[in-house]
Design an enzyme around this catalytic site. Structure first.
Site, PDB file in Angstrom:
ATOM      1  N   ASP A   1      -5.458  20.811  10.343  1.00 19.34           N
ATOM      2  CA  ASP A   1      -5.643  19.890   9.214  1.00 19.34           C
ATOM      3  C   ASP A   1      -6.381  20.532   8.049  1.00 19.34           C
ATOM      4  O   ASP A   1      -6.776  21.696   8.097  1.00 19.34           O
ATOM      5  CB  ASP A   1      -6.396  18.638   9.693  1.00 19.34           C
ATOM      6  CG  ASP A   1      -5.808  17.367   9.126  1.00 19.34           C
ATOM      7  OD1 ASP A   1      -5.563  17.312   7.911  1.00 19.34           O
ATOM      8  OD2 ASP A   1      -5.580  16.425   9.904  1.00 19.34           O
TER       9      ASP A   1
ATOM     10  N   TRP B   1      -2.118   7.132  11.040  1.00 21.33           N
ATOM     11  CA  TRP B   1      -2.902   6.196  10.245  1.00 21.33           C
ATOM     12  C   TRP B   1      -4.340   6.213  10.733  1.00 21.33           C
ATOM     13  O   TRP B   1      -4.657   5.679  11.795  1.00 21.33           O
ATOM     14  CB  TRP B   1      -2.323   4.782  10.365  1.00 21.33           C
ATOM     15  CG  TRP B   1      -1.027   4.626   9.639  1.00 21.33           C
ATOM     16  CD1 TRP B   1      -0.541   5.421   8.653  1.00 21.33           C
ATOM     17  CD2 TRP B   1      -0.039   3.617   9.867  1.00 21.33           C
ATOM     18  NE1 TRP B   1       0.678   4.973   8.220  1.00 21.33           N
ATOM     19  CE2 TRP B   1       1.016   3.851   8.952  1.00 21.33           C
ATOM     20  CE3 TRP B   1       0.054   2.525  10.726  1.00 21.33           C
ATOM     21  CZ2 TRP B   1       2.137   3.046   8.880  1.00 21.33           C
ATOM     22  CZ3 TRP B   1       1.176   1.720  10.658  1.00 21.33           C
ATOM     23  CH2 TRP B   1       2.208   1.973   9.746  1.00 21.33           C
TER      24      TRP B   1
ATOM     25  N   ASN C   1       0.846  -1.187   0.000  1.00 20.93           N
ATOM     26  CA  ASN C   1       0.000   0.000   0.000  1.00 20.93           C
ATOM     27  C   ASN C   1       0.879   1.234   0.000  1.00 20.93           C
ATOM     28  O   ASN C   1       1.933   1.276   0.639  1.00 20.93           O
ATOM     29  CB  ASN C   1      -0.900   0.029   1.238  1.00 20.93           C
ATOM     30  CG  ASN C   1      -1.798   1.271   1.245  1.00 20.93           C
ATOM     31  OD1 ASN C   1      -2.686   1.398   0.400  1.00 20.93           O
ATOM     32  ND2 ASN C   1      -1.562   2.186   2.171  1.00 20.93           N
TER      33      ASN C   1
ATOM     34  N   TYR D   1       0.135  10.241   4.564  1.00 20.14           N
ATOM     35  CA  TYR D   1      -0.286  10.541   5.929  1.00 20.14           C
ATOM     36  C   TYR D   1       0.672  11.568   6.519  1.00 20.14           C
ATOM     37  O   TYR D   1       1.851  11.588   6.198  1.00 20.14           O
ATOM     38  CB  TYR D   1      -0.252   9.276   6.805  1.00 20.14           C
ATOM     39  CG  TYR D   1      -0.789   8.050   6.118  1.00 20.14           C
ATOM     40  CD1 TYR D   1      -2.141   7.944   5.825  1.00 20.14           C
ATOM     41  CD2 TYR D   1       0.054   7.004   5.737  1.00 20.14           C
ATOM     42  CE1 TYR D   1      -2.647   6.818   5.175  1.00 20.14           C
ATOM     43  CE2 TYR D   1      -0.440   5.883   5.092  1.00 20.14           C
ATOM     44  CZ  TYR D   1      -1.790   5.790   4.805  1.00 20.14           C
ATOM     45  OH  TYR D   1      -2.289   4.696   4.170  1.00 20.14           O
ATOM     46  N   ARG D   2       0.162  12.412   7.389  1.00 20.57           N
ATOM     47  CA  ARG D   2       1.054  13.349   8.057  1.00 20.57           C
ATOM     48  C   ARG D   2       1.974  12.597   9.014  1.00 20.57           C
ATOM     49  O   ARG D   2       1.616  11.525   9.538  1.00 20.57           O
ATOM     50  CB  ARG D   2       0.260  14.412   8.806  1.00 20.57           C
ATOM     51  CG  ARG D   2      -0.427  13.900  10.074  1.00 20.57           C
ATOM     52  CD  ARG D   2      -1.205  15.037  10.721  1.00 20.57           C
ATOM     53  NE  ARG D   2      -1.655  14.695  12.055  1.00 20.57           N
ATOM     54  CZ  ARG D   2      -2.897  14.825  12.483  1.00 20.57           C
ATOM     55  NH1 ARG D   2      -3.837  15.255  11.658  1.00 20.57           N
ATOM     56  NH2 ARG D   2      -3.221  14.523  13.726  1.00 20.57           N
TER      57      ARG D   2
END
Length: 483
Positions: free
Chosen positions: A282, A187, A169, A173-174
């Site tokens: 975010d 995650w 995969n 992601y941060r």
């Protein structure tokens, strides 16, 4: 032609005057974020910060901050080019359901120019650092907003593989930098990498992880695409790029990364290794709270001889992830039509974070058709997280928010045309009264039929439109009016 690496794209942007080099020293604590946010919201150029305080590594920002730059990076004239390629791949059989999606992408594997290509030597491994030489403080992580919980890498492409099936995969992601060798892995609950970690932990095994920065543009885009879990992002990247992506084996973990990336972090994630992560300003425009997330120890860093890092700034829209979201909206229309063939077109407004609202047009064929479409979307892969669905007739331009508002505000009786349900919401959603699930709404803004209970005299009224002959005559004479 899509660009094979970040550097060649930056050179091309500079030649065209669409990249600005910043030679003055800038502070990654708040200052870089403020600069980038202003430039992005003004529609300004890509930025290359050459003197980042505390790091010798240049920092590329706002690279995909406009549709023009993202299209250029992917070698496209419009986003519809890829959606047309996907649509052509699916015809004439147009299979239905998730199996159809997988079968359609499975056809790509037969194309020799699409699957990733393994190479032995790679630019990203010109320098290899291990042990005490690993120092994440050398990389320019960003402290973007005043209430952030620390410094973050916002464009690191995370590679994992399922411990049992071996399916890899690629996700975006941060990553919070905890110390010189530790980063937090944000995650979210619906992400495939989180599932890989959960399976490994259940088996009592550690999980190999590789994080790549400054990747080829098609790879960066593919990391954001909402693909089904068993579809290889590198297959899709090759499809978008039109050429195979070159991959190289990592030095210390059994994973592969793009050979033409700038920097790669390698490490093993131990079961149960968690640290508080966040808060973080975010892409929702709000801070997400601190939560425990897996903490990865970095054992090896590989990079080019003179590497640069790439990152983005997220926050209140519009931001750099806007073009990435618009690309996904267009690219995946043919695939969404496989699952919900009733759809004519759809729009995911950036102001809704793309996943919170979907505006959908349909060619209405039977009573309550709009409600059927709503429920089908709520059952369609990651579209299940959509909180508001507005369904309009096919003659409505779903991309014209004024037109959509006019329909939604005027064509509805909310005692009959509003559907309210409960279901899963995004991990980052702060509005739900409890985490991970909450209320959703569907608005049927289509013209109503007698069979749906609209039995007023004369039926549903006609829309006010100009007389076609008069409109044409006025158009021809427009200059005569002196207007």
């Amino acid at each position: 032609m899509a660009y094979d690496d970040l550097r060649s794209l930056l050179r091309a942007l500079e030649r065209e005057g669409d990249l600005k080099r910043i030679k003055a020293e800038v502070d990654p604590y708040l200052e870089v974020g403020e600069i980038v946010d202003r430039v992005n919201k003004a529609g300004g150029p890509a930025l290359l910060f050459e003197n980042v305080k505390g790091s010798s590594m240049p920092l590329a920002m706002n690279v995909y901050g406009t549709d023009r730059r993202l299209l250029k990076a992917l070698g496209l004239k419009s986003y519809d080019e890829i959606s047309e390629k996907i649509g052509g791949l699916l015809r004439p059989e147009l299979p239905h359901g998730f199996v159809g999606v997988r079968e359609a992408f499975g056809k790509l594997g037969a194309m020799t120019h699409v699957p990733p290509k393994k190479v032995k030597d790679a630019p990203v491994q010109e320098v290899v650092l291990t042990g005490d030489d690993v120092d994440l403080d050398r990389l320019p992580a960003l402290f973007t907003w005043p209430e952030d919980g620390g410094s973050f890498f916002n464009l690191g492409l995370t590679h994992t593989k399922h411990p049992e099936t071996g399916i890899r995969n690629l996700g975006l992601y941060r990553l919070q930098r905890h110390d010189k060798r530790t980063i937090g892995m944000h995650w979210q609950i619906h992400k495939d990498s989180r599932n890989h970690y959960a399976v490994a932990a259940k088996r009592g095994e550690r999980l190999p992880v590789a994080i790549a920065f400054g990747c080829p543009p098609a790879v960066t885009y593919a990391s954001t695409a909402p693909l089904p879990g068993d579809i290889d992002e590198y297959l899709f990247a090759g499809f978008v790029q039109g050429r195979r992506i070159e991959m190289v084996d990592c030095k210390t973990v059994p994973l592969q990364v793009p050979a033409h990336a700038e920097v790669v972090l390698e490490g093993w994630l131990e079961p149960g290794e968690m640290l508080p992560e966040g808060p973080f300003g975010d892409h929702t425009g709000f801070y997400t709270p601190q939560e425990p997330f897996p903490a990865l120890t970095i054992d090896c860093v590989t990079m080019r001889r003179r590497p640069l890092l790439q990152s983005i700034v997220v926050g209140r829209p519009p931001t750099e992830d806007g073009p990435l979201g618009r690309a996904t909206e267009r690219f995946f229309l043919p695939l969404l039509k496989i699952i919900v063939p009733d759809i004519v077109d759809y729009h995911l407004p950036e102001s809704g974070g793309f996943h919170n609202c979907a505006i959908v047009s349909i060619e209405k064929k039977y009573p309550k058709h709009a409600q059927k479409v709503m429920h089908a979307i709520w059952g369609a892969h990651m579209m299940s997280l959509t909180k508001l669905i507005v369904v309009v007739d096919a003659d409505c331009d779903v991309h014209d928010l004024h037109e959509v508002s006019w329909r939604a505000l005027g064509n509805t009786d909310y005692s009959r045309d509003l559907t309210v349900v409960e279901g899963p919401v995004d991990h980052l959603d702060h509005a739900s009264y409890q985490q991970f699930w909450g209320g959703k709404a569907g608005i049927d803004a289509t013209a109503k039929w007698p069979e749906e209970g609209y039995t007023r005299d004369g039926g549903w009224p006609n829309m006010v439109l100009p007389d076609p002959e008069t409109a044409e005559r006025v158009t021809k004479r427009w200059k005569e009016y002196g207007l």
